[in-house]
Design a protein around this motif. Structure first.
Motif, short mmCIF file in Angstrom:
data_model
loop_
_atom_site.label_atom_id
_atom_site.label_comp_id
_atom_site.label_asym_id
_atom_site.label_seq_id
_atom_site.Cartn_x
_atom_site.Cartn_y
_atom_site.Cartn_z
N MET A 129 17.65 -4.59 -19.40
CA MET A 129 18.85 -3.81 -19.11
C MET A 129 18.72 -2.40 -19.68
SD MET A 129 22.84 -4.83 -19.84
CE MET A 129 22.55 -6.50 -19.31
N THR A 162 15.92 -0.79 -20.16
CA THR A 162 14.94 -0.09 -19.31
C THR A 162 15.61 0.41 -18.03
OG1 THR A 162 13.14 -1.44 -20.18
CG2 THR A 162 12.75 -0.35 -18.07
N MET A 163 16.45 -0.43 -17.42
CA MET A 163 17.16 -0.02 -16.20
C MET A 163 18.10 1.14 -16.49
SD MET A 163 17.81 -3.56 -14.03
CE MET A 163 19.17 -4.04 -15.03
N SER A 209 16.12 4.27 -16.80
CA SER A 209 15.70 4.72 -15.48
C SER A 209 16.84 5.41 -14.75
CB SER A 209 15.20 3.53 -14.63
OG SER A 209 14.06 2.97 -15.22
N ALA A 210 18.03 4.83 -14.84
CA ALA A 210 19.20 5.43 -14.20
C ALA A 210 19.50 6.80 -14.80
CB ALA A 210 20.42 4.51 -14.34
#
Length: 89
Positions: free
Chosen positions: A41, A43-44, A47-48
């Motif tokens: 989560m 990492t996501m 990225s966002a």
């Protein structure tokens, strides 16, 4: 757990220890999976965040804000000169 039951009924004690060991192993497995989910989560989210930083619309908005701020800084001395000139007249 260290009581007379160890000596009076060792089978019962062994069974209880096995249950507790199993529970601890399952808890460790759950926590490891939870940790992996949280890392994924994170990492996501990173990225966002990176995508937001390079989003052309956001970049354009930042540029427009920069230009607006720069223009207001440039116009401010001129307005002050105009206001001083009007005050002198």
């Amino acid at each position: 757990m260290f009581n007379n039951e160890i000596f009076t009924s060792p089978d019962k004690c062994i069974e209880e220890c096995d249950k507790q060991i199993n529970f601890a192993k399952n808890l460790i497995t759950y926590l490891e999976q939870y940790k992996m989910q949280m890392e994924a989560m994170k990492t996501m989210a990173n990225s966002a965040k990176a995508l937001q930083d390079v989003n052309p619309l956001n970049m354009m908005n930042k540029f427009m804000d920069f230009m607006s701020n720069s223009a207001s800084l440039i116009q401010t001395p001129e307005k002050n000169k105009l206001e001083e000139g009007e005050a002198k007249e």
